[in-house]
Write an enzyme that holds these catalytic residues in place. Structure first.
Site, PDB file in Angstrom:
ATOM      1  N   LYS A 116      -6.782   8.437  -7.481  1.00  0.00           N
ATOM      2  CA  LYS A 116      -7.920   7.559  -7.776  1.00  0.00           C
ATOM      3  C   LYS A 116      -8.510   7.854  -9.156  1.00  0.00           C
ATOM      4  O   LYS A 116      -9.018   6.951  -9.825  1.00  0.00           O
ATOM      5  CB  LYS A 116      -8.975   7.714  -6.683  1.00  0.00           C
ATOM      6  N   GLU A 185     -18.174  10.139  -7.963  1.00  0.00           N
ATOM      7  CA  GLU A 185     -18.537   8.840  -8.522  1.00  0.00           C
ATOM      8  C   GLU A 185     -19.902   8.429  -7.971  1.00  0.00           C
ATOM      9  O   GLU A 185     -20.336   8.937  -6.921  1.00  0.00           O
ATOM     10  CB  GLU A 185     -17.487   7.783  -8.169  1.00  0.00           C
ATOM     11  N   HIS A 220     -16.834   7.043   6.369  1.00  0.00           N
ATOM     12  CA  HIS A 220     -16.061   6.368   5.319  1.00  0.00           C
ATOM     13  C   HIS A 220     -14.684   5.943   5.811  1.00  0.00           C
ATOM     14  O   HIS A 220     -13.800   5.639   5.018  1.00  0.00           O
ATOM     15  CB  HIS A 220     -15.918   7.258   4.081  1.00  0.00           C
ATOM     16  N   GLU A 260      -9.032  -2.180  -3.652  1.00  0.00           N
ATOM     17  CA  GLU A 260     -10.290  -2.096  -2.914  1.00  0.00           C
ATOM     18  C   GLU A 260     -11.489  -2.165  -3.854  1.00  0.00           C
ATOM     19  O   GLU A 260     -11.477  -1.574  -4.943  1.00  0.00           O
ATOM     20  CB  GLU A 260     -10.336  -0.816  -2.086  1.00  0.00           C
ATOM     21  N   GLU A 272     -10.379   1.623  -5.767  1.00  0.00           N
ATOM     22  CA  GLU A 272      -9.074   2.260  -5.866  1.00  0.00           C
ATOM     23  C   GLU A 272      -7.991   1.241  -5.541  1.00  0.00           C
ATOM     24  O   GLU A 272      -8.267   0.160  -5.025  1.00  0.00           O
ATOM     25  CB  GLU A 272      -8.965   3.426  -4.879  1.00  0.00           C
ATOM     26  N   ASN A 274      -4.530   1.315  -3.261  1.00  0.00           N
ATOM     27  CA  ASN A 274      -3.684   2.047  -2.327  1.00  0.00           C
ATOM     28  C   ASN A 274      -2.259   1.553  -2.468  1.00  0.00           C
ATOM     29  O   ASN A 274      -1.971   0.374  -2.238  1.00  0.00           O
ATOM     30  CB  ASN A 274      -4.170   1.841  -0.893  1.00  0.00           C
ATOM     31  N   ARG A 276       0.441   1.512  -0.798  1.00  0.00           N
ATOM     32  CA  ARG A 276       1.111   1.570   0.508  1.00  0.00           C
ATOM     33  C   ARG A 276       0.602   0.432   1.369  1.00  0.00           C
ATOM     34  O   ARG A 276      -0.294  -0.305   0.972  1.00  0.00           O
ATOM     35  CB  ARG A 276       0.790   2.900   1.192  1.00  0.00           C
TER      36      ARG A 276
END
Length: 631
Positions: A116, A185, A220, A260, A272, A274, A276
């Protein structure tokens, strides 16, 4: 063309990939740990290879063992699933170096996006350096650079706790992904988690295959997901698609991936990418009428996508059924899953079947239950009802929470849909569900009927005292009569029939049937959707603990103890004392009150069972004079 495919994963995602492979005529190979030797994904594969050990670090995170398994089994391709090694560039490279086909993006694309921190740098977004965080920056989010699923994430609201949360997040990330890198962040309060499914082929076509909303989260980690994301204005939707396609093209992305965002105040903040397949991919499949696993395989074999993706039709919602107790800090649960049964025609992606054991080493998700309908409201209604009617017998689950969430007013209003949903509503959603008191009556009468059958008739000419049984705070009083049973508490109940497995009651004029299932003496009783724990009338003195005893809330491993903690130390209420690792999550055990630590039975590396004594915190004894001063 692929002829035999190995899935480098376990559970639900392995079963999902195997299903598609069977439809495509591709032979399947599973890998499994010792804890998964009899797991459903092993039973569904045509061949299976053992990875010696039980923990992820010993098994599913050992890329070298997985590659050896693929070669030994004659596989010519590897699908990584999600989690574990799915975003590990070195594993992808090892698969390719072994002459196997990799079902996923190139190692270079994974390296660019799977971290990330590097992904943000690639897109011109600078992460916040932990050493530079000040009180003015709070709250901030500590986040694992690798992996996903909410692991290795911590919200920090006090500067003094930043160092400890960095260490905790790093330890959790290392355990789950084999990479302990974390970053910081800014934390955006109460935004919406919106993501875009992308799919890219080797011929230059990149699809933005619709949006998903995954705002209902705990720790989360997503709990309820849906497609498409409701209530987004066209301009914001276009921006999300454009930025997602640009991110994929920036790294020459191939295969399925997810970009996302956190949407707040009409703006989309990149989180980020992903690299996958996502856990929530079924809602996209249902809405767009595609099989993303089949498309992954087609892309890996070099086939071209159509110029445009298929349009969305209707609405789909997915609920993640977890073995966990939301009312007790989302504590994971283990044990035997006696029954896992849903009505026919419902999409259920699962790695478990009735009779399976839920191990302690892995994620606590039992199944993903998915519904597709013409409208969002219809999908929510159908899914809530399907969950309510399912037979889920065994450890505590989040089933009641899911049903309540899907029926909550905040869920049905996109303006009130955000990541703070459970922070606002958890107390209300974990109250005893309606009808639980009458389910307790059915449990008591079914037990009485079973005992009557074993011991013979129980009716007397002279009225006997009421029998009393208690379940989770519900007291039931009844007595045998010539015609069956009479209930004196709760009021308004008339017994129409009572058998060991089924009870019919009339409650305030309404007739209701209750199916009752019990699995052993003293075990939880399942009455329809209700799970009830029988309470003993006379507690066993042998299992009594002294006040202030801290017991392990789940089986797991003690990963660390607070620095300098030893018997005799003074502790304050809420102070972290030790950390347990279970089901790939780290759980903090805190002092229940201020006092003195009189015993410490935990040490790093110690394996503990649920209920094991970890420590004892003794509170100061108030004198009569002190009590008088507090009046």
């Amino acid at each position: 063309m692929i002829s035999r495919l190995l899935v480098a994963n376990r559970g639900e995602i392995a079963c999902r990939v195997f299903r598609t492979c069977r439809e495509l005529g591709i032979a399947t190979v599973a890998v499994y740990s010792d804890a998964d030797a009899s797991a459903l994904h092993v039973r569904e594969a045509e061949a299976a290879v053992r990875l010696p050990g039980a923990t992820p670090a010993e098994t599913y995170l050992r890329g070298d063992l997985v590659v050896k398994a693929a070669l030994a089994s004659g596989a010519d391709a590897v699908h990584p699933g999600y989690g574990f090694l799915s975003e590990n560039a070195e594993f992808a490279r090892a698969v390719l170096d072994a002459g196997l086909l990799w079902i996923g993006p190139s190692p270079e694309a994974i390296e660019a996006m799977a971290s990330k921190t590097r992904a943000k740098e690639l897109l011109g977004i600078a992460p916040l350096a932990a050493a530079d965080v000040t009180a003015a920056d709070l709250p901030v989010l500590v986040k694992a650079a690798a992996g996903g699923g909410g692991r290795g994430m911590r919200i920090v609201r006090e500067l003094a706790s930043l160092e400890a949360e960095l260490a905790a997040a790093s330890a959790e990330a290392a355990s789950a992904f084999g990479d302990g890198e974390v970053f910081v962040e800014p934390y955006v309060e109460n935004g919406r988690h919106v993501e875009v499914q992308v799919l890219a082929d080797t011929h230059g076509t990149v699809w933005a295959l619709g949006t998903r909303d995954c705002s209902l989260q705990r720790r989360h980690q997503k709990v309820v997901e849906e497609a498409p994301a409701p209530g987004l204005p066209p301009s914001l939707l276009a921006e999300l698609y454009d930025r997602s396609v640009a991110a994929a093209k920036a790294v020459g992305y191939i295969g399925a991936g997810t970009v996302e965002f956190l949407v707040a105040d009409g703006r989309a903040h990149f989180l980020e990418m992903n690299t996958r397949l996502q856990v929530e991919h079924p809602v996209t499949e249902e809405v767009h009428g595609v099989d993303l696993v089949a498309l992954q395989i087609a892309v890996a074999e070099g086939r071209a996508l159509d110029p445009e993706p298929p349009a969305a039709q209707g609405h789909a919602i997915e609920a993640r059924l977890y073995a966990e107790d939301p009312a007790s800090g989302w504590t994971p649960q283990t044990g035997t899953l006696h029954a896992l049964e849903f009505r026919p025609g419902l999409r259920v992606d699962t790695g478990y079947a009735s009779g399976d054991t839920i191990p302690v080493h892995y994620d606590a998700m039992l199944a993903k239950v998915v519904v597709h309908a013409p409208t969002r409201a219809e999908a929510a209604r159908k899914l809530a009802h399907a969950l309510e009617q399912a037979r889920i017998h065994g450890p505590v689950t989040n089933r009641d929470l899911l049903v309540g969430s899907l029926r909550h007013p905040d869920f049905h209003d996109p303006a009130r849909l955000d990541t703070g949903f459970y922070e606002r509503n958890l107390d209300a959603l974990t109250q005893a569900p309606p009808g639980e008191a009458y389910a307790a009556v059915a449990a008591a009468l079914a037990d009485a009927a079973a005992n009557r059958g074993r011991l013979g008739g129980g009716w007397r000419n002279l009225r006997s005292q009421d029998q009393v049984k208690a379940y989770d705070g519900h007291e039931v009083r009844y007595r045998p009569t010539r015609d069956g049973y009479a209930v004196t508490a709760p009021e308004g109940v008339r017994v129409l029939s009572a058998e060991p497995g089924r009870v019919r009651l009339e409650v305030d004029g309404v007739v209701r049937d209750f199916e009752v299932a019990r699995y052993g003496d003293g075990a939880a009783v399942h009455v329809g959707p209700h799970r009830l724990t029988p309470l003993p009338r006379f507690p066993d003195p042998a299992v009594q603990r002294e006040p202030g005893s801290l017991l392990a809330p789940m089986p797991g491993t003690v990963v660390r103890v607070a620095d300098g903690l030893a018997p005799g130390a003074r502790v304050t209420a809420g102070q972290p004392l030790l950390w347990l690792e279970a089901m790939k999550m780290e759980h903090r055990v805190v002092a229940p009150a201020s006092g003195t630590l009189t015993a410490l039975h935990a040490a790093p590396g110690r394996q503990v069972e649920v209920g094991a004594l970890l420590a004892v915190v003794q509170q100061p004894v108030q004198t009569e004079a002190q009590e008088d001063q507090t009046v």
